[in-house]
Design a protein around this motif. Structure first.
Motif, PDB file in Angstrom:
ATOM      1  N   TRP A  19       0.813  -1.220   0.000  1.00 41.18           N
ATOM      2  CA  TRP A  19       0.000   0.000   0.000  1.00 41.18           C
ATOM      3  C   TRP A  19       0.843   1.264   0.000  1.00 41.18           C
ATOM      4  N   ARG A  20       2.182   1.105   0.018  1.00 36.67           N
ATOM      5  CA  ARG A  20       3.077   2.262  -0.100  1.00 36.67           C
ATOM      6  C   ARG A  20       3.301   2.664  -1.553  1.00 36.67           C
ATOM      7  N   PHE A 162      -5.835   6.240  -0.730  1.00 37.23           N
ATOM      8  CA  PHE A 162      -6.106   6.359   0.707  1.00 37.23           C
ATOM      9  C   PHE A 162      -7.546   5.930   1.017  1.00 37.23           C
ATOM     10  N   VAL A 165      -7.844   2.176   0.708  1.00 35.35           N
ATOM     11  CA  VAL A 165      -7.257   1.511   1.868  1.00 35.35           C
ATOM     12  C   VAL A 165      -8.197   1.615   3.063  1.00 35.35           C
ATOM     13  N   VAL A 182       0.427   6.364   3.673  1.00 31.63           N
ATOM     14  CA  VAL A 182      -0.473   5.985   2.577  1.00 31.63           C
ATOM     15  C   VAL A 182      -0.696   7.168   1.639  1.00 31.63           C
ATOM     16  N   ALA A 185       2.072   7.615  -0.972  1.00 32.43           N
ATOM     17  CA  ALA A 185       2.392   6.433  -1.782  1.00 32.43           C
ATOM     18  C   ALA A 185       3.103   6.837  -3.076  1.00 32.43           C
TER      19      ALA A 185
END
Length: 198
Positions: A19-20, A162, A165, A182, A185
């Protein structure tokens, strides 16, 4: 051109959570539905770079199939033009926030349930157009104004990431550091994308 857009940088993949990164997979995009991207994937041979450059210039002027080039934020449906500013506001939220409180803030800003926004045709179309516009800008950009546009469009994708997520509970966003991570990213584009030498 190799389709590596969903692969993480090899030196980071084993230690950094997915998720980065902003990839096709993390954004929920399907490569087969991205007309301009598929056109780029068809470019082969010694003149592949020149072919991609020509296609990118044409895409910027005329679009490609279902895909449209996003030349400025105002071309995006509401509230997406505000996403770069909203990213800064979300990054600045202090301290720990319970998931329910964060979700309430987000849905109030969107004016609708988060899941409904992410499932909307407007968002899905805009996200695909933004990602493909970033491909075209990468292939043709050379102006400071275009660098600014690339940053703005990337920030729109970051906010969408974001929200995705948050909706999927993919990681905790309760802490300030987690939210910043996040929202920061890194954009990962396919290999082989580079502007022609000037």
């Amino acid at each position: 051109m190799h389709d590596t857009s969903t692969q993480l940088p090899p030196e980071s993949a084993s230690v950094t959570p997915p998720w980065r990164y902003l990839t096709l997979e993390s954004l929920g995009l399907e490569a087969a539905s991205l007309d301009f991207y598929q056109l780029l994937l068809s470019c082969t041979g010694e003149d592949a770079a020149a072919q991609m450059h020509r296609h990118a210039m044409h895409f910027r002027m005329n679009g490609c199939g279902r895909a449209s080039f996003v030349a400025h934020l105002d071309a995006l449906p509401a509230p997406l033009a505000r996403f770069p500013l909203w990213r800064t506001e979300l990054e600045g939220l202090p301290g720990d926030l319970p998931a329910a409180s964060l979700l309430e803030r987000v849905q109030r800003a969107l004016g609708q349930p988060l899941h409904a926004f992410l499932a909307s045709t407007g968002w899905k179309t805009a996200q695909a157009d933004i990602w493909q516009s970033l491909l075209a800008l990468t292939l043709t950009s050379g102006q400071l104004a275009e660098a600014a546009l690339m940053l703005q469009l990337t920030d729109v994708l970051r906010v969408g990431h974001f929200l995705r997520v948050l909706d999927g509970g993919l990681c905790s966003l309760a802490g300030h550091a987690e939210r910043r991570a996040v929202l920061g990213a890194l954009l990962v584009l396919p290999e082989g994308l580079a502007p022609l030498p000037r």
